[in-house]
Scaffold this motif. Structure first.
Motif, PDB file in Angstrom:
ATOM      1  N   ALA A 264      53.231 -11.251  13.010  1.00 14.20           N
ATOM      2  CA  ALA A 264      54.263 -11.442  12.359  1.00 14.20           C
ATOM      3  C   ALA A 264      54.435 -13.335  13.922  1.00 14.20           C
ATOM      4  O   ALA A 264      54.947 -13.490  12.732  1.00 14.20           O
ATOM      5  CB  ALA A 264      55.176 -10.530  13.306  1.00 14.20           C
ATOM      6  N   ILE A 265      54.427 -12.709  14.636  1.00 14.82           N
ATOM      7  CA  ILE A 265      55.029 -15.128  15.045  1.00 14.82           C
ATOM      8  C   ILE A 265      54.051 -15.828  14.106  1.00 14.82           C
ATOM      9  O   ILE A 265      54.898 -16.730  14.375  1.00 14.82           O
ATOM     10  CB  ILE A 265      55.164 -14.658  16.720  1.00 14.82           C
ATOM     11  CG1 ILE A 265      55.954 -13.790  17.523  1.00 14.82           C
ATOM     12  CG2 ILE A 265      54.735 -15.630  17.223  1.00 14.82           C
ATOM     13  CD1 ILE A 265      55.748 -14.276  18.724  1.00 14.82           C
ATOM     14  N   ALA A 266      52.703 -14.868  14.122  1.00 17.50           N
ATOM     15  CA  ALA A 266      51.444 -16.180  13.456  1.00 17.50           C
ATOM     16  C   ALA A 266      51.929 -16.514  12.436  1.00 17.50           C
ATOM     17  O   ALA A 266      52.450 -17.448  11.647  1.00 17.50           O
ATOM     18  CB  ALA A 266      50.346 -15.729  13.276  1.00 17.50           C
ATOM     19  N   GLY A 267      53.460 -15.462  11.552  1.00 10.72           N
ATOM     20  CA  GLY A 267      53.326 -15.462  10.390  1.00 10.72           C
ATOM     21  C   GLY A 267      55.092 -16.622  10.377  1.00 10.72           C
ATOM     22  O   GLY A 267      54.643 -17.705   9.565  1.00 10.72           O
ATOM     23  N   PHE A 268      55.296 -16.611  10.831  1.00 11.72           N
ATOM     24  CA  PHE A 268      56.736 -16.929  11.659  1.00 11.72           C
ATOM     25  C   PHE A 268      56.510 -18.102  11.380  1.00 11.72           C
ATOM     26  O   PHE A 268      57.239 -19.469  10.992  1.00 11.72           O
ATOM     27  CB  PHE A 268      57.061 -16.092  11.566  1.00 11.72           C
ATOM     28  CG  PHE A 268      58.238 -15.179  11.716  1.00 11.72           C
ATOM     29  CD1 PHE A 268      59.109 -15.222  10.680  1.00 11.72           C
ATOM     30  CD2 PHE A 268      58.989 -14.041  12.506  1.00 11.72           C
ATOM     31  CE1 PHE A 268      59.866 -13.953  10.278  1.00 11.72           C
ATOM     32  CE2 PHE A 268      58.840 -12.727  11.769  1.00 11.72           C
ATOM     33  CZ  PHE A 268      59.755 -12.669  11.237  1.00 11.72           C
ATOM     34  N   LEU A 269      55.626 -18.709  12.535  1.00  9.62           N
ATOM     35  CA  LEU A 269      55.039 -19.741  12.802  1.00  9.62           C
ATOM     36  C   LEU A 269      54.963 -20.346  11.655  1.00  9.62           C
ATOM     37  O   LEU A 269      55.131 -21.851  11.292  1.00  9.62           O
ATOM     38  CB  LEU A 269      53.848 -20.150  13.863  1.00  9.62           C
ATOM     39  CG  LEU A 269      54.562 -19.514  15.258  1.00  9.62           C
ATOM     40  CD1 LEU A 269      53.819 -19.380  16.294  1.00  9.62           C
ATOM     41  CD2 LEU A 269      56.336 -20.842  15.902  1.00  9.62           C
ATOM     42  N   GLY A 270      54.373 -20.022  11.058  1.00  9.26           N
ATOM     43  CA  GLY A 270      53.344 -20.662   9.407  1.00  9.26           C
ATOM     44  C   GLY A 270      54.614 -21.073   8.772  1.00  9.26           C
ATOM     45  O   GLY A 270      54.202 -22.312   8.017  1.00  9.26           O
ATOM     46  N   ILE A 271      55.501 -20.091   8.495  1.00 13.86           N
ATOM     47  CA  ILE A 271      56.884 -20.551   7.854  1.00 13.86           C
ATOM     48  C   ILE A 271      57.488 -21.735   8.350  1.00 13.86           C
ATOM     49  O   ILE A 271      58.218 -22.446   7.760  1.00 13.86           O
ATOM     50  CB  ILE A 271      57.814 -19.235   7.814  1.00 13.86           C
ATOM     51  CG1 ILE A 271      57.031 -18.558   7.061  1.00 13.86           C
ATOM     52  CG2 ILE A 271      58.828 -19.764   7.627  1.00 13.86           C
ATOM     53  CD1 ILE A 271      58.104 -17.201   6.826  1.00 13.86           C
ATOM     54  N   GLY A 272      57.507 -21.452   9.985  1.00 10.51           N
ATOM     55  CA  GLY A 272      58.708 -22.558  10.654  1.00 10.51           C
ATOM     56  C   GLY A 272      57.438 -23.943   9.879  1.00 10.51           C
ATOM     57  O   GLY A 272      58.151 -24.807  10.241  1.00 10.51           O
ATOM     58  N   PHE A 273      56.112 -24.317   9.561  1.00 11.21           N
ATOM     59  CA  PHE A 273      55.481 -24.942   9.361  1.00 11.21           C
ATOM     60  C   PHE A 273      55.635 -25.650   7.993  1.00 11.21           C
ATOM     61  O   PHE A 273      56.043 -27.029   7.795  1.00 11.21           O
ATOM     62  CB  PHE A 273      54.355 -24.882   9.650  1.00 11.21           C
ATOM     63  CG  PHE A 273      53.126 -26.304   9.558  1.00 11.21           C
ATOM     64  CD1 PHE A 273      53.029 -27.300  10.415  1.00 11.21           C
ATOM     65  CD2 PHE A 273      52.905 -26.235   8.136  1.00 11.21           C
ATOM     66  CE1 PHE A 273      52.356 -28.661   9.735  1.00 11.21           C
ATOM     67  CE2 PHE A 273      52.449 -28.060   7.502  1.00 11.21           C
ATOM     68  CZ  PHE A 273      51.340 -27.719   8.698  1.00 11.21           C
ATOM     69  N   LEU A 274      56.111 -24.869   7.009  1.00 11.56           N
ATOM     70  CA  LEU A 274      57.108 -25.234   6.090  1.00 11.56           C
ATOM     71  C   LEU A 274      58.281 -26.307   5.834  1.00 11.56           C
ATOM     72  O   LEU A 274      58.501 -26.885   5.234  1.00 11.56           O
ATOM     73  CB  LEU A 274      56.535 -24.108   5.177  1.00 11.56           C
ATOM     74  CG  LEU A 274      55.421 -23.691   4.582  1.00 11.56           C
ATOM     75  CD1 LEU A 274      55.310 -22.357   4.148  1.00 11.56           C
ATOM     76  CD2 LEU A 274      54.606 -24.574   3.654  1.00 11.56           C
ATOM     77  N   PHE A 275      58.924 -24.993   6.717  1.00 16.36           N
ATOM     78  CA  PHE A 275      60.711 -25.645   7.618  1.00 16.36           C
ATOM     79  C   PHE A 275      59.738 -27.345   8.208  1.00 16.36           C
ATOM     80  O   PHE A 275      60.871 -27.853   7.720  1.00 16.36           O
ATOM     81  CB  PHE A 275      60.702 -24.420   7.971  1.00 16.36           C
ATOM     82  CG  PHE A 275      62.125 -24.965   8.216  1.00 16.36           C
ATOM     83  CD1 PHE A 275      63.230 -25.122   7.401  1.00 16.36           C
ATOM     84  CD2 PHE A 275      63.093 -25.714   9.253  1.00 16.36           C
ATOM     85  CE1 PHE A 275      64.846 -25.344   6.895  1.00 16.36           C
ATOM     86  CE2 PHE A 275      64.136 -25.226   9.572  1.00 16.36           C
ATOM     87  CZ  PHE A 275      65.387 -25.943   8.543  1.00 16.36           C
TER      88      PHE A 275
END
Length: 148
Positions: free
Chosen positions: A82-93
Motif C-alpha cells: 500500500a505504501i509503495a502504491g501511495f508513493l507512486g501516486i505521490g510521484f505523479l502528484f
C-alpha cells in the motif's frame, strides 16, 4: 474496567518508525544539499536571479520530501504494498506540482529560469531516489504476530 497500561509498539510499527526517521534524515540532507548547491551555483552563474532560482528549487525539494513523509506516516499501518502504491501516486502528484511550478515561473523576471529548472529537476530526481532507496532498504516484516 479499562486497561490503563500504555500500549506497546509492535516490532512492525517500530520498523516503520525507523524507516520514517531514516526518510526524514535523508530528506533533510537532500533539501539542504539542493538548496545550498543550487543557490551557490546559481549565484555564481547569474547573480541574484540565480540565487533565487536555486532557492525555488530548494523549496520545492522540501515540499516533495514533506509529501513523501506525510504519505509514509499516513500509510504506516497499511503494509509495504500500500505504501509503495501511495508513493507512486505521490510521484505523479509531484510531477503535476513540477509542471505547475515550471508553468507559473517561466516568465518570472526575478529568477534565472535555467537555474530554477535544473535545480527543480535535481530536487525531483533526488527526492525520488531518496524514496526508492529508503523503501527498498527497509527491513519491515510482512506479518505482525504482536498485532491485536
Amino acid at each position: 474496567m479499562t486497561d490503563e497500561s500504555p500500549r506497546q509498539e509492535t516490532s512492525v510499527q517500530a520498523a516503520w518508525t525507523r524507516v520514517w526517521r531514516t526518510m526524514l534524515v535523508r530528506g533533510i540532507i537532500l533539501v539542504v544539499a539542493v538548496a545550498v548547491l543550487g543557490m551557490g551555483i546559481g549565484y555564481l552563474v547569474s547573480g541574484a536571479e540565480g540565487l533565487n532560482g536555486g532557492a525555488v528549487g530548494g523549496g520545492l525539494a522540501a515540499v516533495f520530501i514533506i509529501i513523501t513523509l506525510i504519505i509514509m506516516y499516513a500509510g504506516r499501518n497499511m503494509g509495504l504494498t500500500a505504501i509503495a502504491g501511495f508513493l507512486g501516486i505521490g510521484f505523479l502528484f509531484k510531477a503535476f506540482i513540477f509542471m505547475l511550478v515550471i508553468w507559473r515561473l517561466k516568465d518570472a523576471a526575478w529568477l534565472d529560469g535555467n537555474v530554477a529548472f535544473f535545480t527543480i529537476v535535481v530536487a525531483v530526481i533526488g527526492s525520488s531516489l531518496v524514496e526508492a532507496l529508503t523503501v527498498a532498504k527497509a527491513r519491515v516484516p510482512y506479518v505482525d504476530p504482536e498485532a491485536n
